[in-house]
Design a protein around this motif. Sequence first.
Motif, PDB file in Angstrom:
ATOM      1  N   UNK A   1      60.851  47.136  50.270  1.00 48.75           N
ATOM      2  CA  UNK A   1      60.365  46.699  51.967  1.00 48.75           C
ATOM      3  C   UNK A   1      60.097  47.569  53.215  1.00 48.75           C
ATOM      4  N   UNK A   2      59.617  48.478  53.004  1.00 45.78           N
ATOM      5  CA  UNK A   2      59.239  49.129  53.964  1.00 45.78           C
ATOM      6  C   UNK A   2      57.653  49.855  53.539  1.00 45.78           C
ATOM      7  N   UNK A   3      57.440  49.660  52.054  1.00 47.52           N
ATOM      8  CA  UNK A   3      56.280  50.464  51.542  1.00 47.52           C
ATOM      9  C   UNK A   3      55.275  50.142  51.924  1.00 47.52           C
ATOM     10  N   UNK A   4      54.258  51.858  52.631  1.00 49.64           N
ATOM     11  CA  UNK A   4      52.765  51.333  52.795  1.00 49.64           C
ATOM     12  C   UNK A   4      51.705  51.756  52.094  1.00 49.64           C
ATOM     13  N   UNK A   5      50.730  52.124  52.759  1.00 47.38           N
ATOM     14  CA  UNK A   5      49.563  52.588  51.538  1.00 47.38           C
ATOM     15  C   UNK A   5      48.143  52.666  52.290  1.00 47.38           C
ATOM     16  N   UNK A   6      49.068  51.986  54.304  1.00 49.83           N
ATOM     17  CA  UNK A   6      47.538  52.326  55.078  1.00 49.83           C
ATOM     18  C   UNK A   6      46.777  51.134  54.675  1.00 49.83           C
ATOM     19  N   UNK A   7      46.653  49.823  53.814  1.00 42.52           N
ATOM     20  CA  UNK A   7      46.036  48.583  53.541  1.00 42.52           C
ATOM     21  C   UNK A   7      46.835  47.819  53.617  1.00 42.52           C
ATOM     22  N   UNK A   8      46.677  46.833  54.783  1.00 43.76           N
ATOM     23  CA  UNK A   8      47.486  45.623  55.435  1.00 43.76           C
ATOM     24  C   UNK A   8      48.624  46.178  56.226  1.00 43.76           C
ATOM     25  N   UNK A   9      49.589  44.941  56.022  1.00 49.57           N
ATOM     26  CA  UNK A   9      50.871  45.205  56.741  1.00 49.57           C
ATOM     27  C   UNK A   9      51.988  46.302  56.091  1.00 49.57           C
ATOM     28  N   UNK A  10      52.623  46.566  56.843  1.00 42.49           N
ATOM     29  CA  UNK A  10      53.820  47.382  55.290  1.00 42.49           C
ATOM     30  C   UNK A  10      54.939  46.069  55.661  1.00 42.49           C
ATOM     31  N   UNK A  11      55.115  46.284  54.461  1.00 46.94           N
ATOM     32  CA  UNK A  11      56.341  45.889  53.940  1.00 46.94           C
ATOM     33  C   UNK A  11      56.614  44.296  53.537  1.00 46.94           C
ATOM     34  N   UNK A  12      54.914  43.662  53.189  1.00 44.28           N
ATOM     35  CA  UNK A  12      54.814  42.884  52.047  1.00 44.28           C
ATOM     36  C   UNK A  12      54.656  43.167  50.621  1.00 44.28           C
ATOM     37  N   UNK A  13      55.389  44.454  50.599  1.00 47.50           N
ATOM     38  CA  UNK A  13      55.353  44.684  48.842  1.00 47.50           C
ATOM     39  C   UNK A  13      54.975  45.931  48.342  1.00 47.50           C
ATOM     40  N   UNK A  14      55.412  46.805  47.157  1.00 47.86           N
ATOM     41  CA  UNK A  14      55.207  47.896  46.682  1.00 47.86           C
ATOM     42  C   UNK A  14      54.446  47.334  45.287  1.00 47.86           C
ATOM     43  N   UNK A  15      53.459  47.723  45.055  1.00 49.21           N
ATOM     44  CA  UNK A  15      52.553  47.586  43.719  1.00 49.21           C
ATOM     45  C   UNK A  15      52.955  48.810  42.443  1.00 49.21           C
ATOM     46  N   UNK A  16      52.541  48.192  41.081  1.00 49.96           N
ATOM     47  CA  UNK A  16      51.912  49.454  40.330  1.00 49.96           C
ATOM     48  C   UNK A  16      51.454  49.029  39.390  1.00 49.96           C
ATOM     49  N   UNK A  17      50.805  49.769  38.486  1.00 54.02           N
ATOM     50  CA  UNK A  17      49.789  49.809  37.313  1.00 54.02           C
ATOM     51  C   UNK A  17      50.616  49.895  36.136  1.00 54.02           C
ATOM     52  N   UNK A  18      50.422  49.145  35.036  1.00 54.67           N
ATOM     53  CA  UNK A  18      51.395  49.751  33.652  1.00 54.67           C
ATOM     54  C   UNK A  18      50.510  48.908  33.102  1.00 54.67           C
ATOM     55  N   UNK A  19      50.856  48.927  31.547  1.00 54.97           N
ATOM     56  CA  UNK A  19      50.709  48.819  30.459  1.00 54.97           C
ATOM     57  C   UNK A  19      51.809  47.671  30.068  1.00 54.97           C
TER      58      UNK A  19
END
Length: 279
Positions: A162-180
């Motif tokens: 809910x608060x994660x950010x990587x400095x791209x786009x606004x914080x709080x819009x979602x947290x992603x991950x790459x997986x298989x």
Amino acid sequence: MAEDDKYPESSGRRRFVKGVVGSAGMAGIGAAGAVSVSGLTNPTGQGGGQTTYFGVENTDGPAPRAMPMIPIEIDDQGYIKGRYPETKEIQRQGQTVTVARMDLGGITYEVDWFQYCGVQDYQGLDPDYEGDNYFRYTGGPSSYDWQPSSGRVNVSDFENYETWTNGIGPSGIGKPAMASWRSQDTNDTIPVQIIRSTRIQEKLETETGPAIDWLKAATQDGFMAILNKCTHFCCVPGFRSSTYGDAGNRIYCPCHQSIYNPFSIVKRRFTAFPRPEDS
């Protein structure tokens, strides 16, 4: 097409529903339009009939269509896995053939959804695949700094979504991950983009319609997953990976600047390869 997409069909296996998406239909607006698209990702399905699917909408760039979603489920220990369609064997023209499809969220969910970029021939989509359905983290330059380079994906890894950010786009819009997915001990990897976001939960609480019925069945606790191959030239895009245009809060493909909105779920269709019961 990239070399890692050109795999021969496995020998000694039962015949299975496979093919590449049709050039008509997949690129259209809604479920009926059709425009000319690249033969690289969309050679003709040659009469296999219409396959309808849900995906994340392409909003900019040359990508011809949405990327298909993978429905998820979470086990009692919080590990996340993708749902593979239910399988059954049928007899057709003296052969035993396996069909992988199921009713889910008001639509027929089937492996035909993933007929593009050669993914339909990946070992993990064969019903005889011997691994499990759990998502596993993948390393490499396209992965996110926060995520592990290996191991199964767990809900606890996303506690700050809910608060994660990587400095791209606004914080709080979602947290992603790459997986298989379904890629253990195979010659190829089925890439998956996982996103946990309050926007998914909000859509379920405030909206109605077929796409919401699908989301109720295909997502859980704000998690969603997509097959992470751009429908243009099969590159691997990323959520919140670029500030290009309006990609800061969307999925961006760096190869040719295609953009997808993960929170706009659309219903599309295409002409698939013939199914066993059609042959």
